[in-house]
Design a protein around this motif. Structure first.
Motif, PDB file in Angstrom:
ATOM      1  N   GLN A   5      -2.781  -4.674  -3.024  1.00 56.74           N
ATOM      2  CA  GLN A   5      -1.806  -3.646  -3.362  1.00 56.74           C
ATOM      3  C   GLN A   5      -2.575  -2.347  -3.562  1.00 56.74           C
ATOM      4  O   GLN A   5      -3.434  -2.239  -4.435  1.00 56.74           O
ATOM      5  CB  GLN A   5      -1.028  -4.049  -4.612  1.00 56.74           C
ATOM      6  CG  GLN A   5       0.223  -3.214  -4.882  1.00 56.74           C
ATOM      7  CD  GLN A   5      -0.075  -1.965  -5.680  1.00 56.74           C
ATOM      8  OE1 GLN A   5      -0.853  -1.999  -6.640  1.00 56.74           O
ATOM      9  NE2 GLN A   5       0.515  -0.855  -5.292  1.00 56.74           N
TER      10      GLN A   5
ATOM     11  N   THR B 144       1.220  -4.223 -13.463  1.00 56.85           N
ATOM     12  CA  THR B 144       1.665  -5.418 -12.752  1.00 56.85           C
ATOM     13  C   THR B 144       2.112  -6.419 -13.800  1.00 56.85           C
ATOM     14  O   THR B 144       1.353  -6.733 -14.727  1.00 56.85           O
ATOM     15  CB  THR B 144       0.533  -6.001 -11.893  1.00 56.85           C
ATOM     16  OG1 THR B 144       0.091  -4.994 -10.971  1.00 56.85           O
ATOM     17  CG2 THR B 144       1.004  -7.221 -11.123  1.00 56.85           C
TER      18      THR B 144
ATOM     19  N   VAL C 245       6.950 -10.862  -8.898  1.00 55.12           N
ATOM     20  CA  VAL C 245       6.065  -9.893  -9.542  1.00 55.12           C
ATOM     21  C   VAL C 245       6.815  -8.580  -9.690  1.00 55.12           C
ATOM     22  O   VAL C 245       7.459  -8.100  -8.751  1.00 55.12           O
ATOM     23  CB  VAL C 245       4.786  -9.679  -8.702  1.00 55.12           C
ATOM     24  CG1 VAL C 245       3.849  -8.683  -9.393  1.00 55.12           C
ATOM     25  CG2 VAL C 245       4.087 -11.005  -8.452  1.00 55.12           C
TER      26      VAL C 245
ATOM     27  N   VAL D  62       6.254  -4.611 -10.397  1.00 57.26           N
ATOM     28  CA  VAL D  62       5.226  -3.561 -10.379  1.00 57.26           C
ATOM     29  C   VAL D  62       5.881  -2.268 -10.841  1.00 57.26           C
ATOM     30  O   VAL D  62       6.833  -1.790 -10.234  1.00 57.26           O
ATOM     31  CB  VAL D  62       4.617  -3.377  -8.980  1.00 57.26           C
ATOM     32  CG1 VAL D  62       3.569  -2.262  -9.005  1.00 57.26           C
ATOM     33  CG2 VAL D  62       4.009  -4.682  -8.480  1.00 57.26           C
TER      34      VAL D  62
END
Length: 1026
Positions: free
Chosen positions: A641, A704, A713, A715
């Motif tokens: 990322q 995160t 997840v 973010v």
């Protein structure tokens, strides 16, 4: 391919013939009143030119909506909609053959409310006779890229119901002539499903347009959804734009086009020239159009401010062109034109998918506006979800005739869908105006929510609510950690948190609120203590909070909370649960409180997050991939990322100048953004959530986050102020990169509804000449984007509309923020350089937002995308109140608007539940899945109306069109059926059976939305007390 139309007459012969005719009819030297013959209708076998007089009135762009209406601020643009409508009516009355179409009901409603009963009667007669026709009929001409389908439906419904209420008519034609690309959802949902017979638009890619002109395929039958093959619509793209045809036919008083000068006693007599110009334009358009009918759009932005200046010239053109005889010309409307096309009984080319992205030249891709003004886009999305919930609560309580009401927020949201509003392509002062209107609407709706929750939580019988004693507060700035209700609870008081769920199924989620003390305990509706976690508020959030709160209040906040308090809540469908937060009794509890989990700098080689099936493992110093492992699904993947920015292109000195700007995305070089130094990651652990905090650089901060029990997840990012000291505008992007072999293919949503397959550097309808390899592969995202290979699929969901794509295999890229220094020459004449100013101190705009990702086995990602996508759009609504610490609960702990133990099927959402002004209830049920999208949920499903309305006697249920302005059965009888040259499916109507009035059950098939107007008789109970 049809032969090109050829209608020829020597210009000299025509001039002589026409001149002689005029000499015979008007003796020289003798004045005579000229009556122009404008009565011509359609002539079979001839080329018929349909003149469609229109004005395109932006509901805000260079000026605000009110400035446009009254005609103020003309130093920016000379435009006054009041003048247009005032001058239009006498111009139409002067000749019964004249016609005009009007589109933007936000303006028309303003004008209508100012008129006398006499004038209203006159206008109603003009509408009844067909001289004045409402086309499209929404409050605005909404954007099609960055609007959510629920907002599109709501604003269209508002306009359509106004037209039906005041004039008793239903618009037949879609008219999206200015939005910058066109969506599949617009075609089938806001076209066929609202009862339109056709849909006309102006902007398609320049390469696509040329190919369609060559093939005579500008007009097609468009099937926007593979799940609803019967919802096709006749769709026409204009040969150039929505302006008059080539040849100078602009007739505003200050336009430079030559008028038709037909007085032979005066100089500059030009009837033959004007007729020849007109016929040439007609033949040119006929050569790219099938059949014997072409449409000339006679008007453009804010024209007809002196309507007679247009009609006088069109009268003459109709008169003299028909005397010439080469073509037949008539006053017309898109409805007349559509009927004429349909009567030709032709088969038309089939169009599927959409018209994105749109480019008007080689380096002019209109894909930047997918992200432009990201804070406004988020505000619109938040208000949209809030409006949906507020209407539900207003229904449960009963709509007040005196107020407060949700109507102001409805109006503000409707205007915000305009294609220069949420699109982010307006001037800054206009963007501020949209935001102000939303804020005013929110404040009124906030009162509705507060009083409704007070009534519902206090009323044991739900038989009514007179004067509730509980006073609920809400926290619209919770996203920046500001919530006075939770920060300032006095000693000895409990904080009551009511959590409302606007979705039709049970939700189990984590909520977070800012608190000043670590000395707290949380109890659920049954009085049981729940696991909670205190997360220290880090500097990045404190600075964001303090700066923006000062902008909001005018002064700095008195104190700053120390923690986020996070705990999991369970909330019934269409209902609320009540949680209480109180101080613990031990004075020194803060020193040993087990719920405080402070961040630690990880010095280990790897950091692991996750307390359930999903685990993330990362290098302690960042810059390395994240190991993503789901033990339940056996999915493993390495995920990078990253952040970078594209330089904004400065094309000022190019041979063909083109800068990047509010509309245009034109990258100039890619610049990776790496952490400026190796700093260990900050890690927060606890029983509710685990987080990794990273300072990417001085102006990007990222968290995160993994919640216990979740398999995706989250973010969260803070981006800004984006620096411009180097003189370079910046397009800030993030990339999620995997090892997946996606073969250039990815999928993006259409207005939050259907997903459409995309292939990098490829278009379904023509052979793409690649000129912008990044901008040309960006698409609008409202729900999200996913990519897959033969084993896995990566899904990314977003919290607002933005642009994204897959520029490399295995990678998804999102454009998060834009700060540019140049205008892109598309009319707004202003650089996209947003700033926030406080006490004469100005800083570039900082945005805070979230996206979410998950990796599933191939074919199994749809359920998360659809269900969690609903949760993003409709977040849990929080309301706060205080009560004495020793006082036993006198309010309801839990409430549901449904019958006991009932919830909607997993594949259905209620997208509208609203009590209208006449007491009728508007209900919309939406199937969330496409055909073949999920093996278990892409199936027929049933909703039981009786269980949606316990304690209510349902008197009458009428199924309507999507915009609730006509019975569906009547709509289906009237709608034109079009032939297509080919079909992508069997064309069978895939719809649920008619409602079972004995059981009151509604059946839905994939992607179907069904709309009902329901009359109810109140009984003693309005809902279920759990």
């Amino acid at each position: 391919m049809e032969k090109k139309t050829e209608l020829r007459m020597s210009p000299w012969l025509f001039s002589a013939a026409l001149f002689c005719t005029i000499l015979l009819s008007i003796p020289c030297g003798e004045s005579k009143f000229m009556v122009y013959n404008t009565s011509q209708g359609i002539v079979p076998g001839k080329l018929n030119v349909h003149l469609v007089p229109h004005t395109h009135d932006d509901v805000g762009w260079l000026k605000t909506v009110d400035q446009y209406y009254v005609g103020s601020n003309n130093s920016i643009q000379g435009a006054c909609v009041q003048n247009v409508l005032d001058s239009l009516i006498p111009a139409l009355l002067a000749d019964k053959n004249r016609k005009f179409i009007y589109v933007e009901i936000a303006f028309f409603e303003r004008w209508w409310n100012e008129q006398s009963e006499t004038m209203k009667h006159v206008v109603k007669q003009l509408v009844s006779s067909g001289q004045l026709e409402f086309i499209n009929g929404g409050m605005c001409m909404h954007d099609e890229a960055v609007t959510h389908y629920i907002d599109m439906v709501d604003q269209t419904t508002l306009g359509h119901r106004f037209i039906k209420r005041e004039f008793g008519v239903t618009p037949r034609i879609g008219w999206q002539i200015d939005p910058f690309g066109h969506s599949a959802v617009q075609a089938y949902l806001l076209g066929a499903e609202v009862g339109f017979d056709s849909f006309f638009f102006g902007r398609i890619d320049y390469q696509d347009r040329e190919k369609r002109k060559d093939e005579k395929s500008l007009e097609t039958v468009w099937q926007g959804s593979k799940s609803l093959p019967a919802s096709k619509i006749f769709a026409g793209a204009f040969p150039e734009h929505y302006e008059p045809p080539p040849g100078d036919f602009y007739f505003e008083v200050n336009d430079p086009s030559p008028v038709v000068q037909d007085d032979i006693n005066l100089f500059d007599y030009n009837v033959p020239d004007r007729v020849n110009d007109f016929v040439a334009a007609a033949i040119m358009q006929a050569n790219v159009t099938r059949g014997n009918h072409v449409m000339f759009t006679m008007g453009t932005d804010f024209k007809y401010q002196y309507a007679n200046s247009w009609f006088r010239q069109m009268d003459k053109l109709i008169h003299y062109v028909n005397m010439d005889g080469r073509v037949n010309v008539l006053y017309s409307t898109p409805s007349i034109y559509t009927d004429a096309k349909h009567s030709e009984n032709k088969a038309w080319p089939l169009k599927t998918e959409d018209f994105f992205p749109y480019a008007d030249r080689a380096n002019g891709f209109w894909t930047g506006y997918f992200t432009s003004r990201p804070a406004l886009k988020r505000y619109v999305r938040v208000m949209s979800g809030y409006y949906l919930a507020a209407r539900q609560l207003e229904f449960f309580k009963g709509k007040s005739k005196l107020g407060p009401k949700t109507d102001l927020l409805a109006d503000a949201l409707a205007i915000a869908q305009h294609h220069d509003a949420v699109a982010g392509t307006e001037k800054q002062h206009v963007a501020d105006d949209y935001a102000t209107r939303l804020a005013i609407g929110y404040k009124e709706a906030e009162k509705v929510v507060a009083t409704s929750l007070s009534c519902l939580s206090e009323s044991q019988s739900h038989a009514g609510c007179q004067s509730p004693s509980i006073k609920f507060e809400q926290c619209p700035l919770l996203n920046i950690s500001y919530c006075p209700a939770s920060e300032n609870t006095p000693l000895g008081k409990k904080l009551v948190v009511v959590v409302y769920n606007s979705l039709g199924w049970l939700r189990d989620e984590v909520i977070k609120i800012p608190v000043t003390s670590d000395n707290v305990v949380v109890h659920d509706p049954e009085g049981k203590e729940v696991d909670a976690q205190l997360i220290p508020l880090v500097d990045a959030y404190i600075s964001l909070r303090n700066f923006h709160v000062q902008a909001y209040l005018g002064t700095a906040p008195a104190k700053t909370p120390k923690y986020w308090l996070a705990f999991r809540v369970s909330v019934p469908p269409f209902g609320f649960s009540t949680y209480t937060i109180s101080n613990t009794k031990t004075e020194d509890a803060h020193s040993t409180n087990p719920f405080v989990y402070k961040s630690k700098r990880s010095l280990k080689s790897a950091t692991e997050l996750g307390q359930g099936n999903l685990k993330l493992s990362r290098s302690a110093f960042g810059g390395k991939p994240t190991s993503y492992t789901n033990s339940r699904s056996s999915v493993k993947e390495q995920v990078y990322q990253t952040f970078s920015f594209y330089g904004g292109y400065n094309g000022t000195n190019d041979k063909s100048p083109q800068n990047g700007g509010a509309y245009i995305f034109r990258p100039n070089g890619t610049y990776p953004l790496e952490p400026e130094k190796q700093v260990p990651l900050a890690v927060i652990r606890g029983p509710v959530v685990e987080e990794i905090h990273e300072q990417i650089n001085q102006w990007i901060y990222q968290v995160t986050r993994l919640y216990k029990g979740n398999e995706h997840v989250e973010v969260e990012f803070i981006v800004g102020p984006v620096p411009i000291d180097d003189g370079i505008g910046k397009e800030v992007v993030t990339q999620i990169t995997t090892s997946m072999k996606t073969n250039g293919t990815f999928y993006t949503d259409s207005n939050g509804r259907d997903f459409i397959k995309r292939i990098r550097d490829y278009r379904t309808d023509w052979n793409l000449q690649v000129t912008e390899p990044v901008a040309g592969n960006y698409y609008p995202l409202n729900l999200g984007i996913y990519a897959k290979d033969d084993k896995k699929e990566l899904s990314v969901l977003v919290d607002r509309a933005l642009g994204g794509g897959s520029i490399k295999d295995g990678q998804i890229e999102l454009l998060l923020h834009r700060r540019l220094l140049l205008d892109d020459s598309r009319g707004v004449a202003e650089a996209l350089n947003e700033t926030v100013c406080i006490h004469n101190k100005c800083m570039g705009l900082t945005i805070q937002g979230k996206y979410y990702y998950r990796i599933d086995p191939v074919g199994e990602g749809a359920k998360w995308r659809r269900s969690f996508g609903q949760q993003i759009y409709s977040p849990l609504l929080l309301a706060f109140a205080e009560e004495d610490g020793d006082k036993s609960n006198s309010h309801l702990a839990t409430f549901s608007g449904f019958a006991p133990s009932y919830s909607l099927p997993d594949n259905v959402a209620i997208i509208t539940l609203q009590e209208l002004d006449d007491g009728t209830v508007l209900l919309r049920l939406a199937h969330l899945y496409e055909v073949g999208e999920d093996k278990d949920l892409s199936v027929k499903t049933t909703v039981e109306l009786m269980k949606l309305f316990p304690g209510k006697k349902i008197g009458q249920v009428v199924e309507t069109s999507l915009s609730a302005n006509q019975e569906r059965s009547e709509m289906e009888k009237r709608r034109l059926v079009w032939k297509a040259e080919a079909s992508s499916s069997d064309g069978t109507a895939r719809r649920g059976r008619p409602i079972d009035y004995t059981k009151l059950e509604v059946e839905l098939l994939p992607m179907e939305i069904r709309t009902f107007l329901i009359d109810m008789v109140a009984d003693t109970l309005k809902a279920t007390v759990l």
